[in-house]
Enzyme design. Structure first.
Site, PDB file in Angstrom:
ATOM      1  N   CYS A  47      31.777  40.686 117.052  1.00 52.60           N
ATOM      2  CA  CYS A  47      30.408  40.602 117.571  1.00 52.60           C
ATOM      3  C   CYS A  47      30.152  39.367 118.436  1.00 52.60           C
ATOM      4  O   CYS A  47      29.713  39.524 119.591  1.00 52.60           O
ATOM      5  CB  CYS A  47      29.382  40.681 116.448  1.00 52.60           C
ATOM      6  SG  CYS A  47      29.927  41.441 114.931  1.00 52.60           S
ATOM      7  N   HIS A  57      29.474  47.313 120.325  1.00 49.26           N
ATOM      8  CA  HIS A  57      28.177  46.640 120.314  1.00 49.26           C
ATOM      9  C   HIS A  57      27.348  47.144 121.477  1.00 49.26           C
ATOM     10  O   HIS A  57      27.821  47.167 122.610  1.00 49.26           O
ATOM     11  CB  HIS A  57      28.346  45.121 120.355  1.00 49.26           C
ATOM     12  CG  HIS A  57      28.971  44.612 119.099  1.00 49.26           C
ATOM     13  ND1 HIS A  57      30.320  44.378 118.993  1.00 49.26           N
ATOM     14  CD2 HIS A  57      28.439  44.384 117.870  1.00 49.26           C
ATOM     15  CE1 HIS A  57      30.586  43.998 117.753  1.00 49.26           C
ATOM     16  NE2 HIS A  57      29.473  43.996 117.041  1.00 49.26           N
ATOM     17  N   HIS A  67      25.329  47.258 116.053  1.00 50.18           N
ATOM     18  CA  HIS A  67      26.758  47.209 115.716  1.00 50.18           C
ATOM     19  C   HIS A  67      27.135  48.616 115.264  1.00 50.18           C
ATOM     20  O   HIS A  67      26.455  49.192 114.428  1.00 50.18           O
ATOM     21  CB  HIS A  67      27.048  46.281 114.533  1.00 50.18           C
ATOM     22  CG  HIS A  67      26.498  44.900 114.668  1.00 50.18           C
ATOM     23  ND1 HIS A  67      27.305  43.807 114.874  1.00 50.18           N
ATOM     24  CD2 HIS A  67      25.227  44.423 114.599  1.00 50.18           C
ATOM     25  CE1 HIS A  67      26.547  42.717 114.928  1.00 50.18           C
ATOM     26  NE2 HIS A  67      25.282  43.067 114.760  1.00 50.18           N
TER      27      HIS A  67
HETATM   28 ZN    ZN Z   1      29.337  43.684 115.063  1.00 56.41          ZN
END
Ligand code: ZN
Ligand code: ZN
Length: 646
Positions: A341, A392, A517
């Site tokens: 992320c 993402h 996510h």
């Molecule tokens: Zn993530």
């Protein structure tokens, strides 16, 4: 209990809302008897003001109550915990000096820890099980007594484990003991009324377990068992355990030559040629599905701690990261990435984005590392190194419903390809979280209405969200009914704040995007473990590392067999030729053991007619003769459509 009435009567509210009065101190057994003999016979326990008690527990105040029978889920826990006592009763009869640890019910059964001079053997287990059957035949009542501390210390004087627990009980705590026949245990309860209620049980295995889970304390011997109210439920459960053993991906991974582990790299799989083929096939499939609408990117594996300080990992997650020594600072102030992320946020933040570009979907298959404790590592399901099908999505709040619908369909149709069925769970704010209530209200509201707009049924999991936002989890059931949590859609309003992410809106001003996510497989490693067990190693032809094995009957057809194999390869199939000098039957048997979907036997007649004798996995000795062209058309079609055959 809510309150004690001044009189010696208690007012108890039944599940149907009716109120009955009883003398204070009334027991569940007496209540059940007063309602009817049928209920008295069926009663297992009673729920008093939300707490499950046994039928001998005296009720001294007004409360809502419900008599529990075999049909209530809580009753199974009561039965299993009682089974643990009955096991301890048997162990003490056979090993009179055994120390008694903890004996709870667990998800699929129960265990009890014993302090004994040597580990239990399989013969011990048989003997204990037989003795348990005797204890149940004698139908001893579980007799509850409340004792003071001195009496408790005297009673358990020969068992240091129990004395240790008594010493930890507060002065205001009621100390209760339960006796079933020859054995008395320190316990809070609840238990079934008598040992005869336990009819269908099985002891399963043993394991060493530290007293109180503390590796500095002594090692106890744990016995696991399971129990059910109904014989067919026990049998179905044992069958499932047997199936799970038969399908164990660690064993099949070796037998099918897919992967291995080495002590020099704990928790990090080595993929063989076949395993790598399988891995790459799954990755290629996911790439295919994400060909349009996604941007595949690659980001570094190693980062300075500055990134993790912004993301919050340095404070909250450091012990799960592999820290790396920086030669210039002499400090461990870099780390391998445990997730993608933050690196995606850096990529997004490096450029200006217009609302017209959104949603932007970054996908990545990079290698991740998490420093799992070595004791938790298990095959491919708990590893230290893995790759996710990570994505993402940066979007405007108004785009959430459409995006969630799109992602949900994507994930569900992906599982369908493997014959896996999924259920949706909506997980809301956990106790430990970042962000204020207004943010959580907005995030939960948006995700929930997006979820509801899909029209799909879902379960609520209160408090189970990620620390930065609510999520939808996808629990998947495999072919033997076990469920695995796989995919996830997580809404994140917090990361855009931390990383100061922006887009330029229609009004020409800066706005915050929202981040989603998304993972479908979770990790490829764990997904492959699940697939191996789901298919019991019998991969559908599109996934099988070796799809076809060509077997010439004798040397005379070897050249023809290799020519056929070359044509199959040219058609895109993964093919091997077994022209070794073993008998045909031996070679066929080897192909069956290795679970090859198709074996093509080429004899003189086949070689002359451009055909092959096909043996399909799972069809026994049946052979069908078809032309090579017909075979290619059939199998390439199955591969193209990802059919779940053979
Ligand atoms: Zn993530
Ligand atoms: Zn107990």
């Amino acid at each position: 209990m809510s309150q004690t009435t001044a009189t010696s009567q208690v007012r108890l509210t039944l599940p149907d809302g009716s109120v009955r009065e009883y003398p204070a101190g009334v027991t569940g057994r007496e209540i059940a008897e007063s309602i009817g003999p049928g209920l008295a016979k069926a009663a297992v326990a009673i729920r008093v003001d939300g707490t499950v008690r046994d039928l001998m527990f005296p009720i001294r105040g007004d409360a809502p109550i419900a008599i529990l029978t075999e049909r209530d889920r809580e009753s199974l826990d009561v039965l299993r915990h009682s089974a643990a006592h009955i096991m301890a009763t048997a162990v003490r009869e056979i090993f009179p000096t055994a120390g008694i640890g903890f004996g709870p019910s667990i998800d699929e059964g129960f265990y009890y820890d014993f302090e004994v001079p040597r580990p239990f053997t399989p013969e011990d287990l048989e003997q204990i099980e037989a003795r348990m059957a005797e204890v149940t035949r004698k139908d001893y009542p579980f007799v509850r007594e409340e004792v003071d501390r001195d009496a408790a210390n005297r009673r358990f004087a020969d068992d240091p484990l129990k004395l240790e627990r008594i010493s930890e009980l507060g002065d205001d705590e009621v100390i209760s003991t339960y006796t079933d026949g020859t054995f008395t245990d320190l316990c809070r309860g609840p238990h079934v009324p008598s040992t005869g209620r336990l009819k269908h049980f099985k002891l399963l295995n043993t394991a060493g377990a530290y007293w109180r889970g503390d590796s500095r304390r002594q090692m106890l011997q744990r016995i696991y068992g399971t129990a059910f109210f109904k014989k067919d439920e026990l049998e179905a459960h044992l069958h499932r355990l047997e199936e799970a053993r038969r399908r164990d991906h660690r064993r099949l991974g070796r037998e099918l030559d897919l992967f291995m582990f080495h002590p020099f790299a704990p928790g990090a799989p080595f993929w063989t040629d076949r395993g790598t083929t399988l891995y790459n096939l799954l990755n290629a499939f996911m790439r295919d599905l994400q060909r349009s609408g996604y941007q595949e990117i690659k980001t570094p594996l190693l980062y300075n701690k500055g990134l993790w300080e912004i993301s919050g990992h340095w404070g909250k997650y450091k012990e799960n990261m592999f820290l790396v020594l920086d030669n210039e600072t002499g400090e461990h102030d870099s780390s391998l990435k445990p997730m993608n992320c933050p690196s995606h946020y850096l990529m997004y933040g490096a450029n200006k984005h217009s609302y017209r570009e959104l949603p932007i979907r970054y996908t990545t298959y990079d290698v991740l590392h998490r420093n799992e404790v070595s004791g938790a590592l298990s095959g491919l399901t708990r590893v230290r190194q893995f790759q996710q099908d990570d994505c993402h999505i940066f979007l405007m709040p108004s785009q959430i419903p459409d995006e969630v619908r799109r992602l949900t369909q994507f994930i569900l149709s992906y599982y369908q390809v493997f014959g896996l069925t999924a259920t949706l769970k909506f997980a809301t704010r956990p106790e430990v979280r970042i962000g204020d209530d207004a943010m959580w209200d907005a995030a939960e509201g948006a995700l929930r209405s997006a979820l509801e707009a899909t029209g799909l049924p879902y379960e609520l999991k209160p408090g189970d969200g990620a620390f930065y936002g609510p999520k939808i989890d996808f629990d998947v059931a495999d072919s033997i009914g076990r469920t695995w949590q796989l995919g996830t859609i997580q809404l994140d309003y917090n990361a855009p704040e931390r990383f100061d992410l922006k887009y330029v809106g229609e009004d020409n001003h800066d706005h915050r995007p929202v981040v989603i996510h998304r993972a479908v497989n979770g990790s490829f490693e764990r997904f492959i473990a699940i697939l191996i067990e789901h298919f019991a190693g019998l991969f559908p032809v599109w996934l099988a590392p070796e799809q076809v094995r060509v077997l010439p009957i004798s040397d005379a057809q070897a050249a023809a067999a290799h020519a056929v194999a070359d044509r199959m390869r040219a058609a895109g199939l993964r093919v091997a030729v077994d022209d070794s000098h073993e008998t045909l039957n031996y070679r066929i048997r080897a192909g069956e053991v290795e679970k090859v979907p198709y074996m093509a036997v080429v004899g003189q007649r086949e070689a002359e007619s451009d055909s092959l004798a096909l043996r399909v996995r799972g069809s026994g000795k049946k052979q069908e003769v078809l032309t090579v062209d017909a075979f290619l058309e059939r199998v390439t079609g199955e591969v193209r459509t990802r059919a779940l055959v053979p």
